[in-house]
Design a protein around this motif. Sequence first.
Motif, PDB file in Angstrom:
ATOM      1  N   ALA A  36       0.849  -1.192   0.000  1.00  0.00           N
ATOM      2  CA  ALA A  36       0.000   0.000   0.000  1.00  0.00           C
ATOM      3  C   ALA A  36       0.884   1.241   0.000  1.00  0.00           C
ATOM      4  CB  ALA A  36      -0.932   0.007   1.203  1.00  0.00           C
ATOM      5  N   SER A  37       0.319   2.323  -0.470  1.00  0.00           N
ATOM      6  CA  SER A  37       1.066   3.591  -0.502  1.00  0.00           C
ATOM      7  C   SER A  37       0.904   4.373   0.793  1.00  0.00           C
ATOM      8  CB  SER A  37       0.608   4.445  -1.677  1.00  0.00           C
ATOM      9  OG  SER A  37      -0.795   4.696  -1.595  1.00  0.00           O
ATOM     10  N   SER A  38      -0.122   4.064   1.585  1.00  0.00           N
ATOM     11  CA  SER A  38      -0.326   4.729   2.879  1.00  0.00           C
ATOM     12  C   SER A  38      -0.869   3.702   3.866  1.00  0.00           C
ATOM     13  CB  SER A  38      -1.302   5.899   2.739  1.00  0.00           C
ATOM     14  OG  SER A  38      -1.547   6.509   3.992  1.00  0.00           O
ATOM     15  N   GLN A  39      -0.250   3.605   5.027  1.00  0.00           N
ATOM     16  CA  GLN A  39      -0.661   2.604   6.018  1.00  0.00           C
ATOM     17  C   GLN A  39      -0.219   3.045   7.409  1.00  0.00           C
ATOM     18  OE1 GLN A  39       1.688  -1.077   5.005  1.00  0.00           O
ATOM     19  NE2 GLN A  39       2.588   0.331   3.523  1.00  0.00           N
ATOM     20  N   TRP A  40      -0.814   2.370   8.417  1.00  0.00           N
ATOM     21  CA  TRP A  40      -0.564   2.711   9.807  1.00  0.00           C
ATOM     22  C   TRP A  40      -0.144   1.454  10.561  1.00  0.00           C
ATOM     23  CZ3 TRP A  40      -1.619   7.891  10.989  1.00  0.00           C
ATOM     24  CH2 TRP A  40      -2.374   8.585  10.032  1.00  0.00           C
ATOM     25  N   LEU A  41       0.746   1.654  11.548  1.00  0.00           N
ATOM     26  CA  LEU A  41       1.156   0.568  12.426  1.00  0.00           C
ATOM     27  C   LEU A  41       0.995   1.035  13.868  1.00  0.00           C
ATOM     28  CD1 LEU A  41       3.896   0.424  10.039  1.00  0.00           C
ATOM     29  CD2 LEU A  41       3.407  -1.857  10.923  1.00  0.00           C
ATOM     30  N   LEU A  42       0.105   0.333  14.607  1.00  0.00           N
ATOM     31  CA  LEU A  42      -0.098   0.639  16.019  1.00  0.00           C
ATOM     32  C   LEU A  42       0.445  -0.529  16.824  1.00  0.00           C
ATOM     33  CD1 LEU A  42      -2.098   2.672  14.649  1.00  0.00           C
ATOM     34  CD2 LEU A  42      -3.505   2.456  16.710  1.00  0.00           C
ATOM     35  N   ARG A  62       5.836   9.299   9.788  1.00  0.00           N
ATOM     36  CA  ARG A  62       5.443  10.146  10.920  1.00  0.00           C
ATOM     37  C   ARG A  62       5.270   9.219  12.113  1.00  0.00           C
ATOM     38  NH1 ARG A  62       0.711  14.300  10.595  1.00  0.00           N
ATOM     39  NH2 ARG A  62      -0.489  12.458   9.952  1.00  0.00           N
ATOM     40  N   VAL A  63       5.882   9.569  13.235  1.00  0.00           N
ATOM     41  CA  VAL A  63       5.816   8.747  14.442  1.00  0.00           C
ATOM     42  C   VAL A  63       5.063   9.535  15.512  1.00  0.00           C
ATOM     43  CG1 VAL A  63       7.128   7.524  16.197  1.00  0.00           C
ATOM     44  CG2 VAL A  63       7.978   7.587  13.851  1.00  0.00           C
ATOM     45  N   PHE A  64       4.032   8.901  16.102  1.00  0.00           N
ATOM     46  CA  PHE A  64       3.200   9.508  17.137  1.00  0.00           C
ATOM     47  C   PHE A  64       3.511   8.856  18.482  1.00  0.00           C
ATOM     48  CE2 PHE A  64       1.078   9.705  13.090  1.00  0.00           C
ATOM     49  CZ  PHE A  64       0.513  10.968  13.026  1.00  0.00           C
ATOM     50  N   THR A  65       3.463   9.652  19.532  1.00  0.00           N
ATOM     51  CA  THR A  65       3.661   9.147  20.893  1.00  0.00           C
ATOM     52  C   THR A  65       2.546   9.679  21.784  1.00  0.00           C
ATOM     53  OG1 THR A  65       5.034  11.008  21.630  1.00  0.00           O
ATOM     54  CG2 THR A  65       6.163   9.197  20.501  1.00  0.00           C
ATOM     55  N   SER A  66       2.653   9.420  23.080  1.00  0.00           N
ATOM     56  CA  SER A  66       1.640   9.901  24.025  1.00  0.00           C
ATOM     57  C   SER A  66       1.683  11.415  24.190  1.00  0.00           C
ATOM     58  CB  SER A  66       1.827   9.231  25.379  1.00  0.00           C
ATOM     59  OG  SER A  66       3.112   9.537  25.894  1.00  0.00           O
ATOM     60  N   THR A  67       2.756  12.045  23.769  1.00  0.00           N
ATOM     61  CA  THR A  67       2.883  13.508  23.892  1.00  0.00           C
ATOM     62  C   THR A  67       2.742  14.227  22.555  1.00  0.00           C
ATOM     63  OG1 THR A  67       5.291  13.335  23.697  1.00  0.00           O
ATOM     64  CG2 THR A  67       4.364  13.300  25.918  1.00  0.00           C
ATOM     65  N   GLY A  68       2.521  13.498  21.487  1.00  0.00           N
ATOM     66  CA  GLY A  68       2.352  14.129  20.182  1.00  0.00           C
ATOM     67  C   GLY A  68       3.316  13.566  19.153  1.00  0.00           C
ATOM     68  N   LEU A  69       3.470  14.294  18.078  1.00  0.00           N
ATOM     69  CA  LEU A  69       4.376  13.863  17.012  1.00  0.00           C
ATOM     70  C   LEU A  69       5.815  13.889  17.503  1.00  0.00           C
ATOM     71  CD1 LEU A  69       2.937  15.640  13.834  1.00  0.00           C
ATOM     72  CD2 LEU A  69       3.288  13.183  14.114  1.00  0.00           C
ATOM     73  N   LEU A 110      -5.270   5.937  18.242  1.00  0.00           N
ATOM     74  CA  LEU A 110      -4.493   7.015  17.633  1.00  0.00           C
ATOM     75  C   LEU A 110      -5.437   8.071  17.080  1.00  0.00           C
ATOM     76  CD1 LEU A 110      -2.024   8.426  16.325  1.00  0.00           C
ATOM     77  CD2 LEU A 110      -2.304   6.858  14.379  1.00  0.00           C
ATOM     78  N   ASN A 111      -5.183   9.311  17.490  1.00  0.00           N
ATOM     79  CA  ASN A 111      -5.915  10.451  16.933  1.00  0.00           C
ATOM     80  C   ASN A 111      -4.934  11.249  16.081  1.00  0.00           C
ATOM     81  OD1 ASN A 111      -7.436  12.708  16.341  1.00  0.00           O
ATOM     82  ND2 ASN A 111      -7.315  13.590  18.407  1.00  0.00           N
ATOM     83  N   PRO A 131      -4.990  15.640  20.286  1.00  0.00           N
ATOM     84  CA  PRO A 131      -4.591  15.607  18.867  1.00  0.00           C
ATOM     85  C   PRO A 131      -3.168  15.086  18.693  1.00  0.00           C
ATOM     86  CG  PRO A 131      -4.634  17.868  19.687  1.00  0.00           C
ATOM     87  CD  PRO A 131      -5.254  17.023  20.742  1.00  0.00           C
ATOM     88  N   ASN A 132      -2.966  14.302  17.629  1.00  0.00           N
ATOM     89  CA  ASN A 132      -1.661  13.770  17.244  1.00  0.00           C
ATOM     90  C   ASN A 132      -1.021  12.933  18.343  1.00  0.00           C
ATOM     91  OD1 ASN A 132      -1.536  14.954  14.613  1.00  0.00           O
ATOM     92  ND2 ASN A 132      -1.079  16.917  15.571  1.00  0.00           N
ATOM     93  N   THR A 133      -1.845  12.235  19.098  1.00  0.00           N
ATOM     94  CA  THR A 133      -1.312  11.426  20.195  1.00  0.00           C
ATOM     95  C   THR A 133      -1.849  10.005  20.133  1.00  0.00           C
ATOM     96  OG1 THR A 133      -3.099  12.084  21.696  1.00  0.00           O
ATOM     97  CG2 THR A 133      -1.092  13.426  21.728  1.00  0.00           C
ATOM     98  N   VAL A 134      -1.152   9.111  20.867  1.00  0.00           N
ATOM     99  CA  VAL A 134      -1.538   7.705  21.002  1.00  0.00           C
ATOM    100  C   VAL A 134      -1.875   7.462  22.467  1.00  0.00           C
ATOM    101  CG1 VAL A 134      -0.849   5.332  20.558  1.00  0.00           C
ATOM    102  CG2 VAL A 134       0.110   7.173  19.193  1.00  0.00           C
ATOM    103  N   PHE A 135      -2.893   6.625  22.687  1.00  0.00           N
ATOM    104  CA  PHE A 135      -3.345   6.372  24.059  1.00  0.00           C
ATOM    105  C   PHE A 135      -3.715   4.895  24.187  1.00  0.00           C
ATOM    106  CE2 PHE A 135      -6.929   6.145  27.095  1.00  0.00           C
ATOM    107  CZ  PHE A 135      -6.266   6.576  28.234  1.00  0.00           C
ATOM    108  N   ASP A 136      -3.230   4.240  25.255  1.00  0.00           N
ATOM    109  CA  ASP A 136      -3.579   2.842  25.551  1.00  0.00           C
ATOM    110  C   ASP A 136      -4.668   2.822  26.608  1.00  0.00           C
ATOM    111  OD1 ASP A 136      -1.913   1.710  23.768  1.00  0.00           O
ATOM    112  OD2 ASP A 136      -0.453   0.926  25.192  1.00  0.00           O
ATOM    113  N   TYR A 137      -5.799   2.182  26.277  1.00  0.00           N
ATOM    114  CA  TYR A 137      -6.914   2.075  27.214  1.00  0.00           C
ATOM    115  C   TYR A 137      -7.024   0.619  27.669  1.00  0.00           C
ATOM    116  CZ  TYR A 137     -11.531   2.671  29.281  1.00  0.00           C
ATOM    117  OH  TYR A 137     -12.585   2.730  30.160  1.00  0.00           O
ATOM    118  N   PRO A 138      -6.807   0.331  28.971  1.00  0.00           N
ATOM    119  CA  PRO A 138      -6.882  -1.061  29.463  1.00  0.00           C
ATOM    120  C   PRO A 138      -8.319  -1.555  29.542  1.00  0.00           C
ATOM    121  CG  PRO A 138      -6.467   0.434  31.279  1.00  0.00           C
ATOM    122  CD  PRO A 138      -6.426   1.271  30.046  1.00  0.00           C
ATOM    123  N   VAL A 139      -8.544  -2.794  29.150  1.00  0.00           N
ATOM    124  CA  VAL A 139      -9.865  -3.422  29.208  1.00  0.00           C
ATOM    125  C   VAL A 139      -9.751  -4.622  30.152  1.00  0.00           C
ATOM    126  CG1 VAL A 139     -11.723  -4.525  27.927  1.00  0.00           C
ATOM    127  CG2 VAL A 139     -10.363  -2.705  26.859  1.00  0.00           C
TER     128      VAL A 139
END
Length: 622
Positions: free
Chosen positions: A314-320, A347-354, A453-454, A483-491
């Motif tokens: 693919a030309s555009s994809q995401w990895l979480l 582009r790499v995203f973290t819990s604090t942003g890009l 990921l937002n 915005p521009n952050t990743v968040f882990d929500y425990p279930v």
Amino acid sequence: MTNRKHEDEPIRPHSDDAAQSIDSDTAQPETEALRPPVIEALSIDDNEAFGDGTGEAVTSTDAATAGESAADKDSAEGVPAEDSAESAPVGESADSSPVSDSADNETLGDTADDSIPANESPAAAAPQPAADEPKPAPASETPSAPRPDGPRLRRAGSGATAAVRRKRTESAERRRRKAVSALARTAGVVTSLAVVTGTVWALGWMPLPNHTAEPTGMQLTPPIGDQQAVCPGPLLQLGLSSDANQISPVGEPQTTYHSRGANAEATNLGEGGPSVFVQKAAEDQNQVLTAAESVTLDTPKTNGYAATNCTTPASSQWLLAGNTETGHTAALDILNPGAVKARVNFRVFTSTGLAPSGPAEMVLEPGEHKSLSLAGVVPESSVMAVEVIATGAPVAAYIHETFTETLTPRGAEIAESTTEYGTTQFLPGVVVSAWPVDGPDTTATIGTAVRLLNPGDAETTVALQVLDENGKVAFRDDVPVAPNTVFDYPVGTVPDGKYTIRVDAPTPIVAAARVAPLDSSEFGWLAPSPALSDSALIAVPAGDSPRLAVMNPGEAREITVNGKRVKIAEGATYETDISGDTVELAGVSGMRAAVHFVAPGAYSGFPVHPSISEGDTITVYR
């Protein structure tokens, strides 16, 4: 009036003895002397003869006020008799002498076609003898003496008064012209508006001719091109040598593939590296290509199990996936199976942003793959997500992750990418372990968590739902994500079991699930499942206890699983153990599915992708 012998000869004033007595039978009545002044019968041109060109007349009242005749006044001031004669009254008797010749008219400013007032004597208009001929008066006619009481004319005023009057006249004319022009323009605008309004009204009520042409459509099914399935190959791990940044391959992958139609051929991308299955296009054949691989790891430094789809480039994809804290390694692997060069950016995203500095641009030659350590990009980060953008040629991307607690390996996984980027995501058949009463110590390594990921520039709120196998909501929460952050929500607030996790947001998001037992002996990553087409063919790699989960987000209906008919209620999830290396689904359009492996020391899973059996039918109009 006196006669002139020549045009240049001055007019002599009347002598006293020139006046003759008037017979009683020819005398003018007394009332005739009081007739209205002649000036009232004159035209504009007549007035100009007595004034200075302004065309203003002098009334009889003005003449009477002067107190003397114009001739006497001119004589007293030394004015020639010629000027005095201009204002002398014209004889009114029928017997009076003829009027002067054309020279007199010229002096008075009269034109040849001036009309004679009604009260003038007809003799005044009679033709006159030539200027050089003697003009003897008839014996019976004597010149009439000027009447002192008759109407008198005087010249119109000249100088400043006349100039003011002319200016006033010109100003009034200009105002009149402007008013007329403005009135004409206003009338034109009003008329135009009336015409337009009437036309629109008429068109609105008038039925217009309507002609409809039905286009001729032709159903075409374009041929399918070559299909590719890129497998990740062995696990890539860091820290196995003295060089902490060196990436080493570990394990022997086992690949399962199935092709319908033309045969698929496998090619390795480098010695012992990833492999690519290619199915050549064939006319008039329904083509299907599906492949998956698994790798079992059991070494002193690596332990675990990883099952992964062989994905389409693919030309555009995401990895979480991924974690770079102490004990964790994360390597990003990019593969170019095409025949042209690929240019890749990240582009790499973290819990604090890009990330302030992402990986440098990567250029891959045809058939090449490159790897890099994410610890060098986002060190000591418990959560991350990577966006991969390729130009020139599509690529495949994977994250290889391992976890070691002190000196004990605690699992490994190869996480595939996803192109699912939207407001609704589905993760069917996720294993959830209930937390102990006091709760987990850390959500990064214990139990099940949903990574969100937002990628937008504004905060969004994700509605997270945990649905049981019947489609009932076992747990729900609204999760704000910056915005521009990743968040882990425990279930872990639901009983042990298998659930479908659904996430919705007002803006596009990406989601994934990290599945792990509470003892943290293993973990696996599950990418979101895309909507299926009517049929799907699944390649099942080697592993313990494979299980299929099919979730129905629409109305209740029946599907076929390996020839077996199964009815799935609305919102429910159908789960079954599977055996063999392939599973075939039918009637699953719009549904979501995933394959899971859950066994002691072996947690993994991957989404089911729609099979490309034939090209989409299109309609061409002509």
